[in-house]
Design an enzyme around this catalytic site. Sequence first.
Site, PDB file in Angstrom:
ATOM      1  N   PHE A 253      87.887  69.712  17.392  1.00 30.98           N
ATOM      2  CA  PHE A 253      87.578  68.740  18.427  1.00 30.98           C
ATOM      3  C   PHE A 253      87.750  69.388  19.794  1.00 30.98           C
ATOM      4  O   PHE A 253      88.757  70.035  20.050  1.00 30.98           O
ATOM      5  CB  PHE A 253      88.499  67.517  18.331  1.00 30.98           C
ATOM      6  N   SER A 254      86.756  69.205  20.649  1.00 30.31           N
ATOM      7  CA  SER A 254      86.798  69.676  22.038  1.00 30.31           C
ATOM      8  C   SER A 254      86.964  71.184  22.167  1.00 30.31           C
ATOM      9  O   SER A 254      87.418  71.660  23.189  1.00 30.31           O
ATOM     10  CB  SER A 254      87.895  68.962  22.819  1.00 30.31           C
ATOM     11  N   CYS A 255      86.627  71.937  21.161  1.00 27.23           N
ATOM     12  CA  CYS A 255      86.733  73.402  21.236  1.00 27.23           C
ATOM     13  C   CYS A 255      85.503  74.027  21.870  1.00 27.23           C
ATOM     14  O   CYS A 255      85.564  75.113  22.411  1.00 27.23           O
ATOM     15  CB  CYS A 255      86.931  73.980  19.843  1.00 27.23           C
ATOM     16  N   ASN A 256      84.383  73.336  21.792  1.00 23.73           N
ATOM     17  CA  ASN A 256      83.133  73.914  22.299  1.00 23.73           C
ATOM     18  C   ASN A 256      83.082  73.981  23.819  1.00 23.73           C
ATOM     19  O   ASN A 256      82.366  74.807  24.370  1.00 23.73           O
ATOM     20  CB  ASN A 256      81.935  73.123  21.783  1.00 23.73           C
ATOM     21  N   LYS A 257      83.831  73.144  24.496  1.00 25.87           N
ATOM     22  CA  LYS A 257      83.779  73.130  25.958  1.00 25.87           C
ATOM     23  C   LYS A 257      84.184  74.477  26.535  1.00 25.87           C
ATOM     24  O   LYS A 257      83.488  75.044  27.376  1.00 25.87           O
ATOM     25  CB  LYS A 257      84.669  72.026  26.517  1.00 25.87           C
TER      26      LYS A 257
END
Length: 78
Positions: free
Chosen positions: A42-46
Amino acid sequence: MPVCGGALCVYQQCKQVVDLWGGVADARDGTAWAADTLTLMFSCNKGLMLVLIARLGQDGCLSFDTKVAEVGRNSLLR
């Protein structure tokens, strides 16, 4: 007894240079983390996208002055 686990795999120039995993995959029953344990991110792609965009800008492939609408999906279909 550990209650969490994790994994890290790093590639450099298309060659795997690090492949680590350990700990517990499921704290409810103590299942150990394995090489093929699936997980959610979760939210690692940012952060990864910020690095990618910075590199593209540094290499001259992307201008930081370009508007998102100019490179959006609709503009690619034109």
